[in-house]
Design an enzyme around this catalytic site. Sequence first.
Site, mmCIF file in Angstrom:
data_model
loop_
_atom_site.group_PDB
_atom_site.id
_atom_site.type_symbol
_atom_site.label_atom_id
_atom_site.label_comp_id
_atom_site.label_asym_id
_atom_site.label_seq_id
_atom_site.Cartn_x
_atom_site.Cartn_y
_atom_site.Cartn_z
ATOM 1 N N THR A 100 0.830 -1.201 0.000
ATOM 2 C CA THR A 100 0.000 0.000 0.000
ATOM 3 C C THR A 100 0.866 1.253 0.000
ATOM 4 O O THR A 100 0.614 2.201 -0.755
ATOM 5 C CB THR A 100 -0.946 0.000 1.223
ATOM 6 O OG1 THR A 100 -1.889 -1.071 1.068
ATOM 7 C CG2 THR A 100 -1.707 1.309 1.325
ATOM 8 N N GLN A 126 0.202 -9.994 -6.076
ATOM 9 C CA GLN A 126 -0.274 -11.377 -6.178
ATOM 10 C C GLN A 126 0.523 -12.194 -7.198
ATOM 11 O O GLN A 126 0.445 -13.432 -7.192
ATOM 12 C CB GLN A 126 -1.749 -11.393 -6.560
ATOM 13 C CG GLN A 126 -2.682 -10.725 -5.562
ATOM 14 C CD GLN A 126 -2.852 -11.505 -4.284
ATOM 15 O OE1 GLN A 126 -2.623 -12.710 -4.231
ATOM 16 N NE2 GLN A 126 -3.261 -10.820 -3.237
ATOM 17 N N HIS A 140 4.363 -10.503 2.661
ATOM 18 C CA HIS A 140 3.482 -11.489 3.286
ATOM 19 C C HIS A 140 2.611 -12.240 2.295
ATOM 20 O O HIS A 140 1.907 -13.185 2.671
ATOM 21 C CB HIS A 140 2.640 -10.850 4.400
ATOM 22 C CG HIS A 140 1.484 -10.029 3.943
ATOM 23 N ND1 HIS A 140 0.195 -10.491 3.981
ATOM 24 C CD2 HIS A 140 1.413 -8.771 3.464
ATOM 25 C CE1 HIS A 140 -0.625 -9.556 3.553
ATOM 26 N NE2 HIS A 140 0.087 -8.493 3.229
ATOM 27 N N CYS A 144 -9.259 -6.361 2.563
ATOM 28 C CA CYS A 144 -9.377 -4.928 2.846
ATOM 29 C C CYS A 144 -10.830 -4.459 2.829
ATOM 30 O O CYS A 144 -11.162 -3.429 3.418
ATOM 31 C CB CYS A 144 -8.570 -4.127 1.831
ATOM 32 S SG CYS A 144 -6.836 -4.591 1.791
#
Length: 362
Positions: free
Chosen positions: A69, A170, A189, A307
Amino acid sequence: MIYLDYQATTPLAPEAFEAMVPLLRDQFANPHSSHRPGRAAAAEVEVAREEIAKLLPSGGRLLFTSGATEALNMAIRGAPPGGIVTIATEHAAVLDTVGAMGRAGRSVTMLPVDSEGLVDLAAAERAIVPGTALVAAMLVNNEIGVIQPVEALAALAQRAGALFLCDAVQGYGRVPIPPGCDMVAISAHKIHGPKGIGALWLREGVTLAPLIHGGGQEGGLRSGTLSPALCAGFGAAARLMRQQAEADRAHVESLWALARDRMDDWTLNGSGDARYHGNLNIRRDGIDGARLLSDCRNMAFSLGSACASGSGRPSHVLRALGLTDRQARGSVRIGFGRYTTPAELEDAMKAIREAAAAQAAP
């Protein structure tokens, strides 16, 4: 608990954990200090940086961030003035940041997708013209796993003189990242690394305005003390992604075949061909996904992006495909990968089917 939410986060690789421990317990020096322990910590950071870069286009530089982000915000907010073009199915980190730029006066164009979730390249060609400063596109969609034609979009951006930002969160380590990208955002992560660290790769010659001011770390673009432990965990996870790429791919393909066979009477959301097979987003008429999630208490899967969970709103990604609110609410996302066993997936598919049948029963 059977964990099937790999798009939200992945289990931490034991090797990544082991790489972090000494830097948390013993080698705790500030990597920006000039004394010997500080230099030793800085060396660990640079080893990790090199490992992570091996799965990115050649050349350029890698800046550590707190996550994808922040990396996406850094790229979008720091880009030169001009129009921004992105896709309706992007992650909120892109859509919300682009929206903020639009409210501040920037021209924003949102490209539609077709019923398979793929961008309309003809619309992209009409939109990406001289005067466009930035084109942002996700390589692998986090909700439906669709792989966008990033290489073609990057070529359109280059032709128009715009920078191309790829959200590869991804796809990093799983899907090749086209060399035409100017900026690439990634996250640890999502590849069995620790939470709290990501990175932004910049092609040589790309300059941005700093997002965070302070001590001038990370080339002056991202001030703040780095965590050598998080960097080392990220580096170890990236190394494993590279070393185990073929084994991971074969394992995911076998799990995909199993899941598709067991859920063959459910409808696949998104393209069946242009897709990463560790993401199974499916729907069935008459099913409430939220209730299904509640009924299957011994497993973790999702309704879409973590999210947006709990918002009560249908997925913007599924709506962009043309699904109704009812169809979107009847969809679930099942994500699997390296540490998922066939037996776990088999048990999960059986439980989901039974719970769905109970819902549909009069």
